[in-house]
Write a protein that holds these residues in place. Structure first.
Motif, PDB file in Angstrom:
ATOM      1  N   ALA A 117       0.821  -1.218   0.000  1.00 18.80           N
ATOM      2  CA  ALA A 117       0.000   0.000   0.000  1.00 18.80           C
ATOM      3  C   ALA A 117       0.849   1.259   0.000  1.00 18.80           C
ATOM      4  N   GLY A 118       2.069   1.157   0.491  1.00 19.79           N
ATOM      5  CA  GLY A 118       2.951   2.312   0.502  1.00 19.79           C
ATOM      6  C   GLY A 118       3.291   2.792  -0.904  1.00 19.79           C
ATOM      7  N   GLN A 119       3.249   1.883  -1.881  1.00 24.51           N
ATOM      8  CA  GLN A 119       3.500   2.270  -3.265  1.00 24.51           C
ATOM      9  C   GLN A 119       2.408   3.211  -3.769  1.00 24.51           C
ATOM     10  N   GLU A 121       0.503   5.083  -1.852  1.00 23.58           N
ATOM     11  CA  GLU A 121       0.642   6.339  -1.113  1.00 23.58           C
ATOM     12  C   GLU A 121       1.751   7.202  -1.695  1.00 23.58           C
ATOM     13  N   ALA A 122       2.831   6.571  -2.147  1.00 24.72           N
ATOM     14  CA  ALA A 122       3.920   7.327  -2.773  1.00 24.72           C
ATOM     15  C   ALA A 122       3.455   7.966  -4.070  1.00 24.72           C
ATOM     16  N   GLY A 123       2.639   7.232  -4.826  1.00 22.83           N
ATOM     17  CA  GLY A 123       2.101   7.797  -6.061  1.00 22.83           C
ATOM     18  C   GLY A 123       1.188   8.978  -5.798  1.00 22.83           C
ATOM     19  N   GLU A 124       0.375   8.869  -4.765  1.00 28.69           N
ATOM     20  CA  GLU A 124      -0.492   9.983  -4.402  1.00 28.69           C
ATOM     21  C   GLU A 124       0.325  11.195  -3.963  1.00 28.69           C
ATOM     22  N   ALA A 125       1.424  10.950  -3.252  1.00 23.77           N
ATOM     23  CA  ALA A 125       2.279  12.058  -2.805  1.00 23.77           C
ATOM     24  C   ALA A 125       2.920  12.769  -3.991  1.00 23.77           C
ATOM     25  N   LEU A 126       3.128  12.025  -5.080  1.00 28.66           N
ATOM     26  CA  LEU A 126       3.701  12.624  -6.288  1.00 28.66           C
ATOM     27  C   LEU A 126       2.660  13.333  -7.144  1.00 28.66           C
ATOM     28  N   GLY A 127       1.402  13.252  -6.728  1.00 27.32           N
ATOM     29  CA  GLY A 127       0.337  13.921  -7.458  1.00 27.32           C
ATOM     30  C   GLY A 127      -0.263  13.115  -8.588  1.00 27.32           C
ATOM     31  N   LEU A 128      -0.016  11.807  -8.631  1.00 25.49           N
ATOM     32  CA  LEU A 128      -0.586  10.962  -9.682  1.00 25.49           C
ATOM     33  C   LEU A 128      -2.041  10.636  -9.359  1.00 25.49           C
ATOM     34  N   GLY A 129      -2.857  10.530 -10.404  1.00 22.84           N
ATOM     35  CA  GLY A 129      -4.243  10.115 -10.222  1.00 22.84           C
ATOM     36  C   GLY A 129      -4.333   8.610 -10.088  1.00 22.84           C
ATOM     37  N   ALA A 131      -5.586   6.395 -12.140  1.00 21.14           N
ATOM     38  CA  ALA A 131      -5.162   5.701 -13.366  1.00 21.14           C
ATOM     39  C   ALA A 131      -3.642   5.717 -13.491  1.00 21.14           C
ATOM     40  N   GLY A 132      -3.014   6.839 -13.174  1.00 21.36           N
ATOM     41  CA  GLY A 132      -1.566   6.925 -13.253  1.00 21.36           C
ATOM     42  C   GLY A 132      -0.876   6.019 -12.247  1.00 21.36           C
ATOM     43  N   ILE A 133      -1.418   5.967 -11.038  1.00 20.64           N
ATOM     44  CA  ILE A 133      -0.847   5.099 -10.009  1.00 20.64           C
ATOM     45  C   ILE A 133      -0.944   3.638 -10.439  1.00 20.64           C
ATOM     46  N   PHE A 134      -2.108   3.267 -10.991  1.00 17.54           N
ATOM     47  CA  PHE A 134      -2.279   1.870 -11.400  1.00 17.54           C
ATOM     48  C   PHE A 134      -1.383   1.530 -12.584  1.00 17.54           C
ATOM     49  N   GLY A 135      -1.342   2.419 -13.580  1.00 19.07           N
ATOM     50  CA  GLY A 135      -0.591   2.118 -14.797  1.00 19.07           C
ATOM     51  C   GLY A 135       0.906   2.184 -14.638  1.00 19.07           C
ATOM     52  N   HIS A 136       1.399   3.117 -13.809  1.00 15.46           N
ATOM     53  CA  HIS A 136       2.844   3.332 -13.703  1.00 15.46           C
ATOM     54  C   HIS A 136       3.483   2.711 -12.465  1.00 15.46           C
ATOM     55  N   ILE A 137       2.685   2.413 -11.454  1.00 17.39           N
ATOM     56  CA  ILE A 137       3.256   1.902 -10.203  1.00 17.39           C
ATOM     57  C   ILE A 137       2.764   0.493  -9.889  1.00 17.39           C
ATOM     58  N   VAL A 138       1.440   0.329  -9.817  1.00 14.00           N
ATOM     59  CA  VAL A 138       0.880  -0.950  -9.377  1.00 14.00           C
ATOM     60  C   VAL A 138       1.019  -2.022 -10.453  1.00 14.00           C
TER      61      VAL A 138
END
Length: 249
Positions: A117-119, A121-129, A131-138
């Motif tokens: 889940a920290g991944q 949260e890190a995406g949210e801290a970077l300002g990703l939406g 869709a961006g969090i799912f596509g680029h991180i998860v």
């Protein structure tokens, strides 16, 4: 054993090649469809809306606990009796898709849930939406975890195309049945058909294992990611060289 190989295989070569092509076609189309449907079902299972989770759970449990052969009969014969007539290729692919999507959805759901889940949260801290969090991180991390199970399902799906012999799908096993009917050499024919399946499945499984090892080693597979990694290495090397020059001064 001296009288074992007496089938005139040269006479059946064109039909076997066509049957081989049909087997590969069933496998490719069905696997792509199963991956897409399985991912959709997995996302529904992880949805915050309980009706979506309930529908996805019912779908998964139903198709995980019904034999593939029964699904093939329901799709080809059952729908036809209800006035919905599908050609053999469509019915065969649809049966394989809905069956294997249930298993792939569980693999995908487990892989996505396994991303810390920290991944996110890190995406949210970077300002990703979302869709961006799912596509680029998860998703990249989930792919790495889902690859072994997905590879197994692909090889299993290829072997399961043989069940389409029950609806005369003109794949390898159907062709083997036709050759057996013409030559009455069942042992020889099915030995050759089994050898063809092995020649398809074993190299495929080894290639998928190699792919899995590369992904686990962190080797980028897409040209875009390779270019980015190369650029990052050049940038790091330039920075290190600049630091060495500054230290020398």
């Amino acid at each position: 054993m001296s009288g074992l190989f007496q089938v005139p295989w040269s006479d059946y070569r064109p039909d076997l090649v066509d049957a081989l092509w049909r087997t590969v076609s069933y496998t490719a189309v069905s696997f792509v469809g199963a991956v897409l449907l399985g991912l959709a079902v997995a996302l529904l299972r992880l949805s915050r809306a309980w009706p979506a989770r309930a529908v996805a759970a019912v779908y998964t449990e139903v198709f995980k606990n019904v034999p593939l052969l029964a699904i093939i009969f329901l799709t080809y014969f059952g729908l036809a009796s209800a006035g919905i007539r599908l050609d053999v290729f469509t019915a065969g692919c649809l049966s394989l898709v809905v069956f294997y999507a249930a298993y792939l959805s569980e693999i995908f759901r487990s892989a996505i849930s396994g991303v810390h889940a920290g991944q996110t949260e890190a995406g949210e801290a970077l300002g990703l939406g979302r869709a961006g969090i799912f596509g680029h991180i998860v998703l990249p991390q989930a792919v790495r975890q889902a690859l072994p199970g997905t590879n197994t399902m692909l090889v299993d799906l290829l072997k399961s195309t043989s069940l389409l012999v029950t609806v005369s799908a003109a794949e390898l096993m159907s062709e083997g049945r036709l050759i057996t009917s013409a030559t009455f050499r069942a042992l020889e024919v099915y030995l050759v058909i089994s050898a063809i399946y092995f020649a398809l499945c074993y190299p495929l499984s080894q290639l998928l294992l190699l792919l899995e090892r590369k992904v686990r080693a962190g080797i980028p597979l897409s040209p875009w990611r390779r270019r980015r990694l190369k650029a990052a290495r050049v940038l790091l090397a330039s920075a290190a060289e600049a630091d060495m020059k500054a230290g020398a001064v």
